[in-house]
Design an enzyme around this catalytic site. Structure first.
Site, PDB file in Angstrom:
ATOM      1  N   VAL A 185       0.861  -1.126   0.350  1.00  0.00           N
ATOM      2  CA  VAL A 185      -0.112   0.154   0.046  1.00  0.00           C
ATOM      3  C   VAL A 185       0.807   1.210   0.148  1.00  0.00           C
ATOM      4  CG1 VAL A 185      -2.350   1.588   1.186  1.00  0.00           C
ATOM      5  CG2 VAL A 185      -2.060  -1.049   0.658  1.00  0.00           C
ATOM      6  N   ASP A 186       1.374   0.959   1.228  1.00  0.00           N
ATOM      7  CA  ASP A 186       2.644   2.568   0.804  1.00  0.00           C
ATOM      8  C   ASP A 186       3.334   2.670  -0.362  1.00  0.00           C
ATOM      9  OD1 ASP A 186       2.471   3.964   3.301  1.00  0.00           O
ATOM     10  OD2 ASP A 186       3.874   2.729   4.452  1.00  0.00           O
ATOM     11  N   LEU A 187       4.073   1.169  -1.436  1.00  0.00           N
ATOM     12  CA  LEU A 187       4.823   1.209  -2.436  1.00  0.00           C
ATOM     13  C   LEU A 187       3.811   1.810  -3.909  1.00  0.00           C
ATOM     14  CD1 LEU A 187       6.520  -1.990  -2.208  1.00  0.00           C
ATOM     15  CD2 LEU A 187       7.997   0.720  -1.858  1.00  0.00           C
TER      16      LEU A 187
END
Length: 413
Positions: A185-187
């Site tokens: 999700v962060d990436l």
């Protein structure tokens, strides 16, 4: 846009061989942790000047180890190359004045403060920044956005994997919902944010105006739910975890061989027929249970058993190479160290090296303006005096800011 001072050309592998497609773009980076820094590293890899303004404590991922190199964790080192670091205390009015001076001539501001923080400091986009810097693109990365039922709440990758349904489709029936092994999700938020910034820059060429990019972990996590969301919208049935197998395609899964595990995929019926011919069992493709993808999905267990028996005595590395040469999608299941050492990884320059520093290279390959590693990840506050001097601060001003604790050169623990 501004031109950063030229740096001595580094020596190593996976390095930038041109100024980059984004040369001349000036980015002020207030982000920490992963989504924002990953976004700004993408821009920096392709020539943007990225000035990373860190809080007095520094980006906390400097401590997210081991392993460490000279006090900085691999987690930080992996997403912060090609940037200049300035330690700046934005809680002080003088720190906010420094920021405003650095924003002169900037194209992009990226931050991931809790929504409302910039406004509290008198640095809100609508009321202040868009009026003072009408061409500025302000990208905010947050967990849920500023408003709505969850507006303003904090968000971390795993929390959003849980809340957007990603965990529910990962794992097996016995394991239950499982966090994906990497912070997807962060990436993804970093990737989507870079795309949003480039879109806004393109539109600015027509309008001459910047705009606000409202990027959230929530939205970017949900955007990764294909095909499970599409299946749900059409069928009304709750998607369940299927482990390695694909929910819509068979065969599309992992199998064990004599030497290693492999993954094979047949994306359509002709591909399945070619697979069966290659494996010397064309009769399987003619079996009514397996003749179409819909039939194979309904009879997944029976086909899986046949394929497992067929692969059991094979050398997986040799078999998948022959399959690839025959135009059949397949590959060995490699560990990270094996993938890093693979010949094709070196050929594609997917490991960047500068002296002691090794990290993933850029996957974006441009023919005329290739990007890549240009400089090492910065030490905390490493470029403070250089950056401030370039922006018109006198030596006396810099010293006063340092003495007053506005510009920070040593991390406060």
């Amino acid at each position: 846009m501004t031109d950063a001072p030229p740096a001595a050309a580094p020596q190593g592998k996976g390095l930038a061989k041109s100024p980059g497609a984004l040369a001349g773009l000036k980015v002020i980076d207030l982000t920490r942790v992963l989504g924002g820094p990953y976004c700004t590293m993408i821009l920096a890899d392709h020539g943007a000047e990225v000035i990373k303004l860190e809080p007095p404590q520094g980006d906390e991922t400097r401590d997210w180890g081991p392993p460490f190199h000279e006090g900085d964790a691999s987690y930080f080192l992996g997403v912060n190359r090609n940037k200049r670091s300035v330690g700046l205390d934005l809680s002080k009015p003088a720190g906010r004045e420094v920021l405003l001076r650095l924003l002169e001539g900037a194209d992009v501001l990226v931050e991931n403060f809790k929504p409302g923080s910039m406004e509290k400091w008198g640095l809100g986009y609508e009321e202040v920044l868009s009026r003072r810097f009408p061409r500025l693109i302000h990208c905010r990365v947050s967990g849920f956005g500023a408003d709505g039922p969850l507006g303003g709440f904090p968000g971390y990758d795993a929390i959003l994997q849980a809340m957007t349904g990603l965990m529910s489709i990962n794992g097996t029936e016995t394991s239950g919902p499982t966090r994906l092994g990497n912070p997807v999700v962060d990436l993804a938020t970093g990737l989507y944010s870079a795309i949003a910034i480039l879109m806004a820059l393109h539109e600015r060429e027509r309008s001459g105006r910047g705009q606000f990019c409202d990027m959230t972990l929530h939205d970017c996590g949900m955007a990764l739910l294909h095909p499970h969301a599409a299946n749900y919208f059409l069928s009304g049935k709750r998607p369940v975890p299927t482990g390695n197998p694909h929910p819509n395609l068979v065969p599309y899964s992992k199998f064990r061989t004599k030497t290693c595990e492999i993954f094979i995929a047949a994306g359509n019926d002709p591909a399945f027929r070619r697979l069966c011919e290659f494996l010397g069992m064309p009769e399987v493709a003619r079996d009514p249970r397996f003749a179409t993808n819909g039939a194979r999905v309904a009879n997944r267990a029976a086909l899986t058993e046949i394929l497992e028996r067929r692969f059991a005595g094979e050398d997986g590395h040799e078999l998948t190479r022959r399959m690839l040469e025959a135009g059949l999608p397949a590959g060995p299941v490699l560990h990270v160290d094996e993938a890093m050492a693979a010949p094709h990884t070196a050929h594609r320059e997917m490991v960047a090296e500068i002296g002691w520093y090794r990290a993933l290279g850029t996957p974006i390959k441009l023919s005329r303006t290739p990007g890549g590693a240009r400089s090492l990840p910065p030490r905390f506050g490493e470029h403070a005096r250089e950056v401030l001097a370039r922006h018109g601060f006198t030596e006396a001003e810099i010293e006063a800011l340092r003495r007053e604790g506005v510009v920070v050169e040593t991390r406060r623990r």
